[in-house]
Design an enzyme around this catalytic site. Sequence first.
Site, PDB file in Angstrom:
ATOM      1  CG  HIS A  61      -1.953  -1.030   1.266  1.00  0.00           C
ATOM      2  ND1 HIS A  61      -2.945  -1.104   0.310  1.00  0.00           N
ATOM      3  CD2 HIS A  61      -2.180  -2.055   2.128  1.00  0.00           C
ATOM      4  CE1 HIS A  61      -3.748  -2.133   0.594  1.00  0.00           C
ATOM      5  NE2 HIS A  61      -3.297  -2.731   1.683  1.00  0.00           N
ATOM      6  CB  CYS A  88      -2.524   3.670  -3.594  1.00  0.00           C
ATOM      7  SG  CYS A  88      -3.874   2.746  -4.335  1.00  0.00           S
TER       8      CYS A  88
END
Length: 402
Positions: free
Chosen positions: A244, A294
């Site tokens: 992430h 991300c």
Amino acid sequence: MAQNIKQHLQDTFEDLGEENLRKFKIKLRDRTEEPRVRQATIEKIKDAFDLADVMVNTFASDAVPVTLEVLKAIKANNLAEELRKNTGDVAPVVPQPGPKAPSDGLTVSRPRVDDDARSGQGLKVELPQSDDWQRELQVTPCSQPFKSNILEKKGQEIYEVKDKLARTRLALLINNRDFDDKDMTRRGAERDEENMEWLLKELDYQVVKYTNVNAEEMKRAVKNFAELKEHASSDSTFVVIMSHGKRDGILGVQYHKTDNPSDIFPVDDIYRHLNSANCPALRNKPKVILIQACRGVEHGRVWVSDGEEIEGDDFAHKEKDFICLMSCTPETKSYRHVQNGTFYVQYLVDVFTKYAHEDHIEDLFRKVISRFDSSDMAGRYRQMACKDRASLAKWFYLFPGL
């Protein structure tokens, strides 16, 4: 083993019979909606296998809905119903109101695709993407005549590639799948790890791998990797990090929005540890950075490249010979198939496997970016990979197999 979409289509087309197969091809040719199948392509279809291949390659995630449409048009309703049931009821449905529904009309049911945002509380969407993607058996090898020819023509413009028997290429691979916050589990990331490790080894890199590490451990892993003596006899390196992420950082597995928001590894630290000052063994050698994470919470629509910045000192450029491909543009999300892994890794592996034998790294990156530009990702749920901090002074060819 469960069948994939292409196999279900092939089974359906084998049951059509010769006459209905002919009718199907005619109706397919006469469809006015885009994308359309050209007459020349229709003429090359000889059997059920060919037709299934054309449907998947042309319509991607819409292969089943289009097949159902054409089957009903030729009155093969029983086969249409059987296909619909066998593929998990993937006929188009009108999305229900709410934040999970794409906003651009009809959608199809698919195994769920997660965003790779900072936490599991991010929006979960269902994207039309490759449910049955499989990598090739090997990277296409480069031919000696091609290598000799390109070196003869543009040798001074190409980074040196050391002899395979003498070099010690190293690659760093970090993959975070399982987080302390169970809602942040990156399902499908194990496939990314498997596929990237396979690709790196196919390209003749020894892989130094870390799995499920926090930010401090990532920092230590990159620092230790930069200090390895084997880089002196290498001609290049890859650093691949998958997790992430935020705008300029990669989340460690101990990250928590409220309890531990500081478990973030800065992307800048990759460059700092591998630059000319801290990693002299890789000075003047290409350093390829691949980051799947991300960089925000928005849904990207267009490609926006970060600017390039090369710092220098009195003796050697401090940051030189880098090229980075980020999985998405600033402030946007990356998407991950919960079974097949991220689209970014799928595209990377596919492009490098098919074209690394003849293309230099920037052309390979361009082809990956082009895949995102042409892929059928639904409506506002779009993603675009982008190059970042590119400072390659020459062309970098991998010459796989040589």
